[in-house]
Design a protein around this motif. Structure first.
Motif, PDB file in Angstrom:
ATOM      1  N   GLN A  73      -2.577   7.529   7.109  1.00 29.38           N
ATOM      2  CA  GLN A  73      -2.873   6.841   8.368  1.00 29.38           C
ATOM      3  C   GLN A  73      -4.051   5.903   8.161  1.00 29.38           C
ATOM      4  O   GLN A  73      -4.661   5.863   7.093  1.00 29.38           O
ATOM      5  CB  GLN A  73      -3.158   7.843   9.480  1.00 29.38           C
ATOM      6  N   GLY A  74      -4.334   5.108   9.179  1.00 29.22           N
ATOM      7  CA  GLY A  74      -5.509   4.252   9.162  1.00 29.22           C
ATOM      8  C   GLY A  74      -5.500   3.191   8.075  1.00 29.22           C
ATOM      9  O   GLY A  74      -4.464   2.599   7.761  1.00 29.22           O
ATOM     10  N   ILE A  75      -6.675   2.963   7.487  1.00 28.98           N
ATOM     11  CA  ILE A  75      -6.831   1.917   6.478  1.00 28.98           C
ATOM     12  C   ILE A  75      -5.925   2.162   5.278  1.00 28.98           C
ATOM     13  O   ILE A  75      -5.283   1.239   4.774  1.00 28.98           O
ATOM     14  CB  ILE A  75      -8.306   1.821   6.040  1.00 28.98           C
ATOM     15  N   GLY A  76      -5.843   3.399   4.826  1.00 27.26           N
ATOM     16  CA  GLY A  76      -5.028   3.700   3.652  1.00 27.26           C
ATOM     17  C   GLY A  76      -3.565   3.364   3.862  1.00 27.26           C
ATOM     18  O   GLY A  76      -2.901   2.817   2.968  1.00 27.26           O
ATOM     19  N   LYS A  77      -3.046   3.680   5.029  1.00 26.99           N
ATOM     20  CA  LYS A  77      -1.651   3.357   5.330  1.00 26.99           C
ATOM     21  C   LYS A  77      -1.436   1.853   5.331  1.00 26.99           C
ATOM     22  O   LYS A  77      -0.449   1.354   4.768  1.00 26.99           O
ATOM     23  CB  LYS A  77      -1.261   3.948   6.689  1.00 26.99           C
ATOM     24  N   ASP A  78      -2.346   1.105   5.948  1.00 24.23           N
ATOM     25  CA  ASP A  78      -2.185  -0.345   6.009  1.00 24.23           C
ATOM     26  C   ASP A  78      -2.261  -0.965   4.611  1.00 24.23           C
ATOM     27  O   ASP A  78      -1.483  -1.874   4.286  1.00 24.23           O
ATOM     28  CB  ASP A  78      -3.249  -0.953   6.917  1.00 24.23           C
ATOM     29  N   VAL A  79      -3.164  -0.458   3.794  1.00 20.08           N
ATOM     30  CA  VAL A  79      -3.249  -0.938   2.407  1.00 20.08           C
ATOM     31  C   VAL A  79      -1.934  -0.688   1.683  1.00 20.08           C
ATOM     32  O   VAL A  79      -1.412  -1.567   0.977  1.00 20.08           O
ATOM     33  CB  VAL A  79      -4.413  -0.240   1.677  1.00 20.08           C
ATOM     34  N   ALA A  80      -1.381   0.503   1.846  1.00 15.54           N
ATOM     35  CA  ALA A  80      -0.139   0.856   1.161  1.00 15.54           C
ATOM     36  C   ALA A  80       1.004  -0.054   1.582  1.00 15.54           C
ATOM     37  O   ALA A  80       1.760  -0.571   0.738  1.00 15.54           O
ATOM     38  CB  ALA A  80       0.202   2.310   1.429  1.00 15.54           C
ATOM     39  N   LEU A  81       1.169  -0.269   2.871  1.00 20.64           N
ATOM     40  CA  LEU A  81       2.256  -1.109   3.360  1.00 20.64           C
ATOM     41  C   LEU A  81       2.129  -2.535   2.827  1.00 20.64           C
ATOM     42  O   LEU A  81       3.118  -3.141   2.394  1.00 20.64           O
ATOM     43  CB  LEU A  81       2.254  -1.117   4.888  1.00 20.64           C
ATOM     44  N   ARG A  82       0.928  -3.056   2.840  1.00 17.56           N
ATOM     45  CA  ARG A  82       0.725  -4.439   2.395  1.00 17.56           C
ATOM     46  C   ARG A  82       0.885  -4.571   0.878  1.00 17.56           C
ATOM     47  O   ARG A  82       1.449  -5.559   0.393  1.00 17.56           O
ATOM     48  CB  ARG A  82      -0.650  -4.928   2.854  1.00 17.56           C
ATOM     49  N   ALA A  83       0.413  -3.596   0.116  1.00 17.29           N
ATOM     50  CA  ALA A  83       0.585  -3.645  -1.337  1.00 17.29           C
ATOM     51  C   ALA A  83       2.061  -3.573  -1.707  1.00 17.29           C
ATOM     52  O   ALA A  83       2.525  -4.255  -2.633  1.00 17.29           O
ATOM     53  CB  ALA A  83      -0.189  -2.509  -1.993  1.00 17.29           C
TER      54      ALA A  83
ATOM     55  N   VAL B 266       2.054  11.564   4.980  1.00 17.58           N
ATOM     56  CA  VAL B 266       2.144  10.550   3.927  1.00 17.58           C
ATOM     57  C   VAL B 266       3.591  10.326   3.504  1.00 17.58           C
ATOM     58  O   VAL B 266       3.959   9.228   3.044  1.00 17.58           O
ATOM     59  CB  VAL B 266       1.243  10.937   2.731  1.00 17.58           C
ATOM     60  N   GLU B 267       4.433  11.336   3.667  1.00 14.78           N
ATOM     61  CA  GLU B 267       5.857  11.179   3.357  1.00 14.78           C
ATOM     62  C   GLU B 267       6.495  10.115   4.251  1.00 14.78           C
ATOM     63  O   GLU B 267       7.364   9.354   3.808  1.00 14.78           O
ATOM     64  CB  GLU B 267       6.592  12.513   3.535  1.00 14.78           C
ATOM     65  N   ASP B 268       6.070  10.056   5.509  1.00 13.30           N
ATOM     66  CA  ASP B 268       6.618   9.055   6.429  1.00 13.30           C
ATOM     67  C   ASP B 268       6.249   7.640   5.994  1.00 13.30           C
ATOM     68  O   ASP B 268       7.046   6.702   6.145  1.00 13.30           O
ATOM     69  CB  ASP B 268       6.101   9.309   7.843  1.00 13.30           C
TER      70      ASP B 268
ATOM     71  N   ASN C 175      -9.538   6.152  -0.934  1.00  7.62           N
ATOM     72  CA  ASN C 175      -9.749   5.883   0.486  1.00  7.62           C
ATOM     73  C   ASN C 175     -10.030   7.137   1.306  1.00  7.62           C
ATOM     74  O   ASN C 175     -10.157   7.057   2.518  1.00  7.62           O
ATOM     75  CB  ASN C 175      -8.505   5.156   1.043  1.00  7.62           C
ATOM     76  N   VAL C 176     -10.159   8.294   0.664  1.00  7.88           N
ATOM     77  CA  VAL C 176     -10.411   9.520   1.424  1.00  7.88           C
ATOM     78  C   VAL C 176     -11.880   9.561   1.851  1.00  7.88           C
ATOM     79  O   VAL C 176     -12.785   9.296   1.066  1.00  7.88           O
ATOM     80  CB  VAL C 176     -10.076  10.763   0.579  1.00  7.88           C
ATOM     81  N   GLY C 177     -12.101   9.920   3.107  1.00  8.63           N
ATOM     82  CA  GLY C 177     -13.465  10.042   3.613  1.00  8.63           C
ATOM     83  C   GLY C 177     -13.478   9.845   5.111  1.00  8.63           C
ATOM     84  O   GLY C 177     -12.431   9.654   5.745  1.00  8.63           O
TER      85      GLY C 177
ATOM     86  N   GLY D  67     -13.686  -4.170  13.650  1.00  8.17           N
ATOM     87  CA  GLY D  67     -12.731  -4.862  12.811  1.00  8.17           C
ATOM     88  C   GLY D  67     -11.328  -4.320  13.002  1.00  8.17           C
ATOM     89  O   GLY D  67     -11.105  -3.306  13.677  1.00  8.17           O
ATOM     90  N   LEU D  68     -10.368  -5.004  12.391  1.00 11.07           N
ATOM     91  CA  LEU D  68      -8.962  -4.624  12.461  1.00 11.07           C
ATOM     92  C   LEU D  68      -8.516  -4.027  11.131  1.00 11.07           C
ATOM     93  O   LEU D  68      -9.087  -4.336  10.080  1.00 11.07           O
ATOM     94  CB  LEU D  68      -8.100  -5.845  12.791  1.00 11.07           C
ATOM     95  N   LEU D  69      -7.496  -3.202  11.171  1.00  9.36           N
ATOM     96  CA  LEU D  69      -6.979  -2.617   9.929  1.00  9.36           C
ATOM     97  C   LEU D  69      -6.620  -3.694   8.916  1.00  9.36           C
ATOM     98  O   LEU D  69      -6.927  -3.569   7.730  1.00  9.36           O
ATOM     99  CB  LEU D  69      -5.752  -1.750  10.230  1.00  9.36           C
ATOM    100  N   ARG D  70      -5.989  -4.761   9.372  1.00  7.25           N
ATOM    101  CA  ARG D  70      -5.574  -5.807   8.432  1.00  7.25           C
ATOM    102  C   ARG D  70      -6.773  -6.498   7.792  1.00  7.25           C
ATOM    103  O   ARG D  70      -6.690  -6.964   6.647  1.00  7.25           O
ATOM    104  CB  ARG D  70      -4.671  -6.828   9.123  1.00  7.25           C
ATOM    105  N   GLU D  71      -7.904  -6.550   8.505  1.00 12.04           N
ATOM    106  CA  GLU D  71      -9.091  -7.178   7.937  1.00 12.04           C
ATOM    107  C   GLU D  71      -9.686  -6.312   6.833  1.00 12.04           C
ATOM    108  O   GLU D  71     -10.222  -6.835   5.848  1.00 12.04           O
ATOM    109  CB  GLU D  71     -10.105  -7.443   9.051  1.00 12.04           C
ATOM    110  N   MET D  72      -9.602  -5.005   6.981  1.00 11.37           N
ATOM    111  CA  MET D  72     -10.076  -4.103   5.930  1.00 11.37           C
ATOM    112  C   MET D  72      -9.126  -4.110   4.737  1.00 11.37           C
ATOM    113  O   MET D  72      -9.550  -4.198   3.578  1.00 11.37           O
ATOM    114  CB  MET D  72     -10.223  -2.680   6.481  1.00 11.37           C
TER     115      MET D  72
END
Length: 262
Positions: free
Chosen positions: A18-28, A44-46, A91-93, A227-232
């Motif tokens: 979820q959060g930043i990590g999910k957005d990074v994964a989708l964009r990568a 994370v399976e989803d 990205n854990v924290g 900030g927005l998830l996409r900005e991070m």
């Protein structure tokens, strides 16, 4: 800037449910990465399923990244799956409690450090033999501008240690073709967490302390907003990409002008 910066590259993203990590994964994934997504939550399976349904390449793994053995297992699986680990994004924290320092007890302080330092420390150590052996690699750690902030002293200390880990490891590896950087997000607008960081039900006093953090975060930002998830994600993926090939040992604040503190 290439629209497919990660074609053929193996990327591990931790805290990807979820959060930043999910957005990074989708964009990568949309830029061609082959991903191993890791989280302690089965959500994370989803995320992996969503990527595959979009035509991307991703598998998911649940692990306790506060442990050395959990990180060892993650890197071994990523290497078996892809034959290399080109990029690690740790990205854990995240702050579990928000309160003045005198109101933290021993258990809470230890939990904050375990949550926001050790997944990064163990992750960097576990991936290093693979990157040294293959002669290349990129690590992007997720820190925080809350290294200067109120009501989160143990979390701030953990993220300050992440910054020191980042700059020291980058210095040590400068001639080994391995770059190490960190992004320090500011307050970030995100959907409500499906899995809370802590099990404690916040009291009215807790809510007041949390509001002080929100107010300070907005006030410290030159832009007076979260900030927005996409900005991070954009900053993280820039440092992960070859577009940042001559950048290492850098802590990049992404806080609307709030620089935090190294």
């Amino acid at each position: 800037m290439s629209a497919q910066r990660f074609t053929g590259k193996s990327i591990v993203v931790t805290g990807a449910a979820q959060g930043i990590g999910k957005d990074v994964a989708l964009r990568a994934a949309r830029e061609g990465a082959r991903l191993l997504l890791v989280d302690r939550s089965p959500l994370v399976e989803d995320v992996a399923r969503e990527i595959v349904e979009e035509g991307g390449q991703a598998t998911a793994m649940t692990a306790d990244l506060e442990t050395w053995s959990g990180n060892q297992d993650v890197m071994a699986r990523a290497h078996r799956a892809h034959g290399a680990i080109d990029v690690l994004i740790t990205n854990v924290g995240g702050a579990i409690w928000m309160r003045p320092f005198q109101h933290f007890d021993e258990r809470q302080i230890e939990a904050e450090i375990s949550r926001s330092l050790f997944p990064t420390m163990w992750g960097c150590r576990a991936v290093l033999p693979y990157m040294l052996d293959q002669g290349r690699g990129v690590i992007v750690n997720v820190s925080s501008i809350a290294t200067k902030g109120i009501n989160r002293v143990p979390y701030s200390a953990a993220k300050g240690a992440v910054n020191a880990l980042t700059t020291s490891l980058a210095f040590e590896l400068g001639t080994r073709n391995i770059r190490v950087n960190a992004v320090a997000p500011g307050g970030t607008t995100a959907p409500p967490r499906k899995v809370p960081r802590g099990a404690d039900v916040p009291t009215e006093r807790d809510k007041a302390w949390m509001q002080e953090v929100v107010d300070q975060t907005i006030q410290s930002s030159h832009m007076k907003r979260y900030g927005l998830l996409r900005e991070m994600a954009a900053a993280i993926l820039f440092l992960a990409s070859d577009d940042a090939s001559y950048i290492t040992g850098t802590i990049l604040p992404v806080g609307g002008g709030d620089q935090g503190m190294g």
